[in-house]
Design an enzyme around this catalytic site. Structure first.
Site, PDB file in Angstrom:
ATOM      1  N   SER A   1      -4.294   9.366   4.973  1.00 13.57           N
ATOM      2  CA  SER A   1      -4.890   9.649   3.669  1.00 13.57           C
ATOM      3  C   SER A   1      -5.071  11.160   3.596  1.00 13.57           C
ATOM      4  O   SER A   1      -5.039  11.846   4.632  1.00 13.57           O
ATOM      5  CB  SER A   1      -6.261   8.962   3.602  1.00 13.57           C
ATOM      6  OG  SER A   1      -7.062   9.505   2.567  1.00 13.57           O
TER       7      SER A   1
ATOM      8  N   TYR B   1     -14.360   6.329   7.261  1.00 15.78           N
ATOM      9  CA  TYR B   1     -12.993   6.413   6.717  1.00 15.78           C
ATOM     10  C   TYR B   1     -12.347   7.735   7.126  1.00 15.78           C
ATOM     11  O   TYR B   1     -11.231   7.775   7.626  1.00 15.78           O
ATOM     12  CB  TYR B   1     -13.058   6.280   5.196  1.00 15.78           C
ATOM     13  CG  TYR B   1     -11.717   6.093   4.503  1.00 15.78           C
ATOM     14  CD1 TYR B   1     -11.102   4.848   4.465  1.00 15.78           C
ATOM     15  CD2 TYR B   1     -11.073   7.162   3.882  1.00 15.78           C
ATOM     16  CE1 TYR B   1      -9.874   4.669   3.823  1.00 15.78           C
ATOM     17  CE2 TYR B   1      -9.857   6.996   3.234  1.00 15.78           C
ATOM     18  CZ  TYR B   1      -9.261   5.736   3.206  1.00 15.78           C
ATOM     19  OH  TYR B   1      -8.052   5.571   2.564  1.00 15.78           O
TER      20      TYR B   1
HETATM   21  P1  NAD Z   1      -5.702  -2.777  -1.017  1.00 11.54           P
HETATM   22  O1  NAD Z   1      -7.123  -3.211  -0.952  1.00 11.54           O
HETATM   23  O2  NAD Z   1      -4.958  -2.925  -2.289  1.00 11.54           O
HETATM   24  O3  NAD Z   1      -4.857  -3.476   0.138  1.00 11.54           O
HETATM   25  C1  NAD Z   1      -5.316  -3.543   1.457  1.00 11.54           C
HETATM   26  C2  NAD Z   1      -4.750  -4.784   2.105  1.00 11.54           C
HETATM   27  O4  NAD Z   1      -5.180  -4.781   3.490  1.00 11.54           O
HETATM   28  C3  NAD Z   1      -5.237  -6.101   1.488  1.00 11.54           C
HETATM   29  O5  NAD Z   1      -4.152  -6.965   1.220  1.00 11.54           O
HETATM   30  C4  NAD Z   1      -6.152  -6.679   2.562  1.00 11.54           C
HETATM   31  O6  NAD Z   1      -6.161  -8.121   2.598  1.00 11.54           O
HETATM   32  C5  NAD Z   1      -5.532  -6.110   3.822  1.00 11.54           C
HETATM   33  N1  NAD Z   1      -6.463  -6.113   4.950  1.00 11.54           N
HETATM   34  C6  NAD Z   1      -7.754  -5.701   4.955  1.00 11.54           C
HETATM   35  N2  NAD Z   1      -8.304  -5.921   6.147  1.00 11.54           N
HETATM   36  C7  NAD Z   1      -7.343  -6.480   6.929  1.00 11.54           C
HETATM   37  C8  NAD Z   1      -7.304  -6.943   8.261  1.00 11.54           C
HETATM   38  N3  NAD Z   1      -8.387  -6.872   9.052  1.00 11.54           N
HETATM   39  N4  NAD Z   1      -6.152  -7.468   8.736  1.00 11.54           N
HETATM   40  C9  NAD Z   1      -5.051  -7.545   7.941  1.00 11.54           C
HETATM   41  N5  NAD Z   1      -5.035  -7.140   6.664  1.00 11.54           N
HETATM   42  C10 NAD Z   1      -6.175  -6.613   6.165  1.00 11.54           C
HETATM   43  O7  NAD Z   1      -5.740  -1.240  -0.545  1.00 11.54           O
HETATM   44  P2  NAD Z   1      -4.664  -0.046  -0.647  1.00 11.54           P
HETATM   45  O8  NAD Z   1      -5.259   0.981  -1.515  1.00 11.54           O
HETATM   46  O9  NAD Z   1      -3.318  -0.560  -0.903  1.00 11.54           O
HETATM   47  O10 NAD Z   1      -4.786   0.527   0.839  1.00 11.54           O
HETATM   48  C11 NAD Z   1      -3.760   0.408   1.812  1.00 11.54           C
HETATM   49  C12 NAD Z   1      -3.906   1.546   2.811  1.00 11.54           C
HETATM   50  O11 NAD Z   1      -3.723   2.791   2.128  1.00 11.54           O
HETATM   51  C13 NAD Z   1      -5.283   1.619   3.486  1.00 11.54           C
HETATM   52  O12 NAD Z   1      -5.112   1.957   4.853  1.00 11.54           O
HETATM   53  C14 NAD Z   1      -5.952   2.750   2.746  1.00 11.54           C
HETATM   54  O13 NAD Z   1      -6.934   3.381   3.521  1.00 11.54           O
HETATM   55  C15 NAD Z   1      -4.775   3.648   2.482  1.00 11.54           C
HETATM   56  N6  NAD Z   1      -4.976   4.611   1.414  1.00 11.54           N
HETATM   57  C16 NAD Z   1      -5.278   4.195   0.162  1.00 11.54           C
HETATM   58  C17 NAD Z   1      -5.464   5.134  -0.834  1.00 11.54           C
HETATM   59  C18 NAD Z   1      -5.820   4.751  -2.229  1.00 11.54           C
HETATM   60  O14 NAD Z   1      -6.221   5.638  -2.985  1.00 11.54           O
HETATM   61  N7  NAD Z   1      -5.676   3.495  -2.628  1.00 11.54           N
HETATM   62  C19 NAD Z   1      -5.340   6.515  -0.546  1.00 11.54           C
HETATM   63  C20 NAD Z   1      -5.021   6.902   0.743  1.00 11.54           C
HETATM   64  C21 NAD Z   1      -4.836   5.946   1.722  1.00 11.54           C
END
Ligand code: NAD
Length: 258
Positions: free
Chosen positions: A140, A153
């Site tokens: 991130s 985080y």
């Molecule tokens: P999201 O909530 O849409 O998807 C996350 C997924 O992870 C979900 O399907 C959830 O069921 C799954 N998950 C959660 N805990 C789990 C576990 N213990 N075992 C297996 N699966 C699990 O979120 P997103 O925004 O798509 O995030 C995905 C990644 O991207 C994360 O690592 C997040 O930190 C990172 N990220 C997101 C953003 C943002 O702005 N959305 C920015 C930077 C990084």
């Protein structure tokens, strides 16, 4: 087709960024594994390929050693190889450090760091056997910058940079590279949930959370999209040599330029 017949495991692929990465990988010819909690994994795999021939769901909690090892073994049993691991599963919990509940801190580090370690270890066992592989961590901008309310985080996302560098060094002799993608804010369920939470915590409107907190430092006031991140994940997975390893790529509309 840039990933023809490659086998790619994407954790957290039932939603948001992971789902888009799995979709793009499938479009580029990969056989994709949706690794997520419970039945959501199978549902998403079915959406991607109703025939079940080129997409499979594997239910795993990435913090559970047995489930991760068994899940990766299921993939090897079916397709006999593993070319790409995208360690993407993640959650967000926000609170000031002084009020952060220890159990919530531990949960955050478990999903982001234990999950990355366990899936990496299981994937490397196969990648080393076949002498090739690409490991991609979902970092991130918070791998490089800090924000208030996000101590675990930010800690975990910084930690992934360290893990990727070690895997890049250890994996080199086995044809395995490791890199990190560092997205800015993307409007997935993870972020939608934070908007009202931050509004409450900071005492400002939801519109101001978006404009004055989330997108304040971008060059153009725009959200990064799931497509932007998936395109970067495709670039890293399809990169033709092992020259690109131990790196982090920031995709954030210029929020972070390190
Ligand atoms: P999201 O909530 O849409 O998807 C996350 C997924 O992870 C979900 O399907 C959830 O069921 C799954 N998950 C959660 N805990 C789990 C576990 N213990 N075992 C297996 N699966 C699990 O979120 P997103 O925004 O798509 O995030 C995905 C990644 O991207 C994360 O690592 C997040 O930190 C990172 N990220 C997101 C953003 C943002 O702005 N959305 C920015 C930077 C990084």
């Amino acid at each position: 087709m840039r990933l023809q017949d490659k086998v790619a495991v994407v954790t957290g692929a039932a939603s948001g960024i992971g789902k888009e990465i799995a979709t793009v990988y499938a479009r580029e010819g990969a056989r994709v594994v949706i690794a997520d909690l419970n039945a959501e994994a199978a549902t998403t795999a079915k959406e991607l390929d109703p025939s079940g021939e080129r997409a499979m769901g594997v239910a795993m909690d990435v913090t559970n050693e047995q489930q991760v090892d068994a899940g990766i073994q299921q993939v090897i049993d079916r397709w006999n190889r593993l070319d790409v691991l995208v360690s993407n599963a993640g959650i967000q919990i926000v609170a000031p450090v002084v009020e952060f509940e220890f159990a919530k801190w531990q949960k955050m580090l478990a999903i982001h760091l234990d999950g990355a370690f366990l899936t990496t270890r299981a994937a490397l066992r196969q990648m080393y056997r076949q002498n090739s592989g690409s490991v991609i961590y979902m970092g991130s901008v918070h791998s490089k910058e800090a924000s208030v309310l996000k101590a675990p985080y930010v800690t975990a996302k910084h930690g992934l940079l360290g893990l990727a560098k070690v895997v890049a060094k250890e994996g080199a002799a086995h044809g395995v590279r490791a890199n990190v993608i560092c997205p800015g804010f993307v409007r997935t369920p993870l972020v939608e949930k934070q908007i009202p939470e931050q509004s409450r915590e900071l005492g400002i409107s939801e519109e101001d959370v978006i404009k004055k907190v989330m997108l304040k430092e971008t060059v153009d006031g725009e959200f990064t999209t799931v497509a932007d991140v998936a395109e970067t994940a495709l670039f890293l997975a399809a990169f033709p040599t092992n020259a690109l390893t131990g790196q982090s790529i920031v995709v954030s509309h210029g929020w972070c330029m390190n």
